[in-house]
Scaffold this active site. Sequence first.
Site, short mmCIF file in Angstrom:
data_model
loop_
_atom_site.label_atom_id
_atom_site.label_comp_id
_atom_site.label_asym_id
_atom_site.label_seq_id
_atom_site.Cartn_x
_atom_site.Cartn_y
_atom_site.Cartn_z
N ASP A 133 44.15 44.75 49.60
CA ASP A 133 42.61 44.96 49.11
C ASP A 133 41.63 44.94 49.93
OD1 ASP A 133 41.14 45.01 46.45
OD2 ASP A 133 39.98 43.46 47.75
N GLU A 156 40.79 50.60 45.61
CA GLU A 156 40.96 50.43 46.87
C GLU A 156 42.03 49.35 47.20
OE1 GLU A 156 38.16 47.15 45.25
OE2 GLU A 156 38.63 49.31 44.70
#
Length: 266
Positions: free
Chosen positions: A140, A184
């Site tokens: 992440d 993301e």
Amino acid sequence: MATVAVSVIPYYKPVTMLLIYLPVHIIFMAFMLRFQKSNYVQYANNLNSSTFLMISLAISYMRYKKQIEDFKNRKIIQEKNEELKRVNKELEEANHKLDILSQTDSLTRVFNRFAFDKAIEAEWNRCKRYSMPLSLIIVDVDFFKAYNDNYGHQAGDVCIRRIAEALSSCLERPTDFVARYGGEEFGVLLPGIEKEEAYLLSERMRKKVEELSIPHEHSAASRWVTISMGVNTAFPSLEPSLEGFIRAADMALYKAKEMRNTTVTV
């Protein structure tokens, strides 16, 4: 002579063979005048030989025409077959490209979530069959929403693309797999990799992203764009489910995100 004409003429034009056999036939009839005294028998022989020659020429002509038609038909069929092969090859290439596109994330050019779901299920079953370990890293990007909000979505797209390239560059085996997991987040699949090796690889990825030195003045973790990672390793033959395996990696990522710019293993 008629038999010879029927057997040979299909390989030559009838006019050519007529020019060859007609002089022979005339010579034959001339010799008949010398050796045959009976006018009736001579007439009958001439009539018969001429009739046989004409019939053989007619038959040969039909055979010649049939052979020409067969040749043309074979040529047409051959051309059609070659065209069909070419079209099939183009279709296969197009399907292959379409298959690649259907499994590729358009922004990052790594595999997409659809490809990830297929790959992790296949690798889970394979590792289970051969009692091999399977490692999963979920990545992440730290404070990526703040990055998008302050630098714009175009800059965010460039950032995500560069991170995907950095993650991919750390993989050395053809069986290793990087995919955009969503937004993301990225998923890194490592079949046959133990926990310690998976951790070392995740740390190499984390440092590789830091080395990109992408400015992020709105991050609470660093002046640069950083990533957090959750790592889980298991032997599928001993694990109850694939879903539990993925959930454990998610929990590790959740713990890593609490600290930011770090790696957590379970």
